[in-house]
Design an enzyme around this catalytic site. Structure first.
Site, PDB file in Angstrom:
ATOM      1  N   ASP A  12       0.862  -1.187   0.000  1.00 33.34           N
ATOM      2  CA  ASP A  12       0.000   0.000   0.000  1.00 33.34           C
ATOM      3  C   ASP A  12       0.899   1.237   0.000  1.00 33.34           C
ATOM      4  O   ASP A  12       1.684   1.437   0.930  1.00 33.34           O
ATOM      5  CB  ASP A  12      -0.861  -0.037   1.264  1.00 33.34           C
ATOM      6  N   ASP A 114      -2.897   2.275  -6.187  1.00 35.50           N
ATOM      7  CA  ASP A 114      -1.807   2.295  -5.209  1.00 35.50           C
ATOM      8  C   ASP A 114      -1.759   1.078  -4.295  1.00 35.50           C
ATOM      9  O   ASP A 114      -1.103   1.117  -3.269  1.00 35.50           O
ATOM     10  CB  ASP A 114      -1.895   3.566  -4.361  1.00 35.50           C
ATOM     11  N   GLU A 115      -2.440   0.000  -4.667  1.00 36.69           N
ATOM     12  CA  GLU A 115      -2.450  -1.198  -3.828  1.00 36.69           C
ATOM     13  C   GLU A 115      -2.293  -2.448  -4.673  1.00 36.69           C
ATOM     14  O   GLU A 115      -2.930  -2.586  -5.713  1.00 36.69           O
ATOM     15  CB  GLU A 115      -3.789  -1.331  -3.084  1.00 36.69           C
TER      16      GLU A 115
END
Length: 419
Positions: A12, A114-115
């Site tokens: 993350d 973003d993960e």
DNA sequence: TCTGGGGTCCTAGGACCC
DNA sequence: TCTGGGGTCCTAGGACCC
């Protein structure tokens, strides 16, 4: 078949949009690191897009939350620095990170921009110590790319995701099943994936405040009041979740939609139709790029007093024609609009099927075929010279953009509420 | 200068059929 | 001959995610 002792990482990016902007600024001669001061990435209030998209850790200490209006964020912190979003940069930064992650395992699921989830199935002989590996990956991203990530380690995606959320930034956490009681159960229940702002008050009413309270509640009672969602979050609170890290065979797209908050209230039918056309141009081009037609067209709107409503229609034959979809959208709009000032309009195309089937039937209908060839030609020009190269004349001097809504070429991974 | 945009899934109610 | 009931489809609305 899911092995019971998988090793799953959840990566993350810390304050993703804000970190990426900050790194970019530093690389371009800026001396201020936005991550070290109260700052947010935010839209432009002049066009009524003024909300917080990402916040720095110092901004969080002022109680500033993602999604909150910039107006209220600035009241919480007078010196708040606000920077505009840079979506192209975010896509490039995300891709650069994934390139690094691919060096460690091919089993990567991009869960959002973003993960990522990483599955280390079958690597027992390569990696001796997964915690050490997590540190290595985290440090590698920081050194090569300049931004930090959190890594959560566990045996399933849910626990890995909760782990990566524990303490930020630049940290590695484990949350193995035997650690649930100690590390997860004391957390506030709203920290649990899938417990949102509507569920929280319902749980509080049942005297459930921590994840442990939820885990130890009677699941039948939860089911009675929250239906299947109650069972889902009870399982999550107990660490029960077994979905695959989907690195290939990605689920097919169910629909494409575009919507926009207009910079001014739309008060007349003609302007509303133009906004809808602009949205249909974008959505239908995306549909054609996917090689799909749709059978269901939905129009949604939000009034200036934030009331939502929507209307949908099933078509007799699937289509990807801008003209046909726009005409349907106009009719749907005319049927529902109650005349109030409009703040937001949206178009959603679903019940998709392959467009190949309908190639032949185009020949039956001269009009449809012409319209399809026109769409194709315009798509090609826009691909080559940009979306503004061709525009419908109604948009000239209108002050409205001919193609509203985002997500075109670089269709980055969709964000969903499904693990 | 107050409140985004991209998605997926679930539920409830009514129509309709047998 | 005083009102069943199961199944499916359609539609609107709302939940959740980032």
């Amino acid at each position: 078949m899911v092995s019971s002792n998988r090793i799953i990482f959840h990566i993350d990016v810390n304050s993703a949009y804000l970190s990426w902007t900050s790194v970019y600024n530093l690389q371009h001669g800026d001396t201020l690191d936005l991550r070290m001061v109260p700052s947010v990435v935010g839209g432009d209030p002049r066009s009524r897009h003024g909300i917080v998209l990402a916040k720095s850790i110092p901004a969080k200490k002022y109680g500033i939350q993602t999604g909150e209006p910039l107006f209220s964020a600035r009241q919480k912190c007078r010196d708040l620095i606000i920077v505009p979003p840079m979506y192209d940069l975010y896509i490039r930064s995300s891709n650069a990170m994934v390139e690094i992650l691919r060096e460690y395992t091919p089993y990567i699921q991009r869960f959002s921009i973003d993960e990522c989830f990483l599955d280390f199935a079958g690597t027992e002989n390569i990696y001796k110590d997964y915690i050490e590996l997590a540190y290595k990956i985290k440090d590698r991203i920081r050194e090569d790319l300049g931004f930090t990530v959190n890594v959560g380690i566990s045996t399933n995606k849910l626990l890995a995701k909760v782990a990566s959320d524990l303490e930020k930034p630049d940290k590695v956490h484990t949350l193995f099943p035997h650690e649930i009681r100690e590390k997860m159960w004391p957390l506030p229940v709203e920290n649990l994936f899938m417990v949102g702002r509507a569920t929280l008050p319902k749980l509080n009413k049942m005297n459930i405040y921590t994840i442990g309270d939820l885990a130890n509640h009677d699941v039948e009672i939860l089911k009675a009041s929250l239906k299947s969602h109650g069972v889902l979050i009870w399982n999550y609170a107990n660490g029960i979740e077994d979905s695959e890290v989907r690195s290939c065979n990605l689920p097919e797209v169910k629909g494409v939609g575009n919507s926009t908050t207009t910079s001014f209230d739309v008060a007349d039918r003609k302007t509303a139709h133009m906004v809808l056309l602009s949205l249909v141009e974008t959505a239908s081009m995306r549909l054609r790029n996917l090689g799909n037609c749709c059978r269901l067209v939905s129009v949604s709107l939000k009034t200036s007093s934030f009331v939502n409503y929507s209307h949908q229609r099933k078509l007799l034959t699937p289509t990807n024609s801008t003209r046909k979809i726009a005409e349907t959208a106009y009719n749907l709009f005319d049927e529902i609009w109650r005349g109030e000032p409009i703040r937001h309009l949206g178009v959603y195309l679903s019940e998709l099927c392959s467009s190949e089937f309908y190639q032949i039937s185009f020949l039956d209908d001269e009009d449809t075929e012409k319209s399809s060839r026109l769409d194709k030609a315009i798509d090609a020009i826009r691909l080559k010279y940009g979306p503004k190269a061709v525009m419908r004349s109604v948009f000239l001097h209108s002050g409205l953009k001919p193609m509203m809504g985002g997500v075109t070429e670089d269709d980055y991974p969709v964000m969903t509420s499904m693990l």
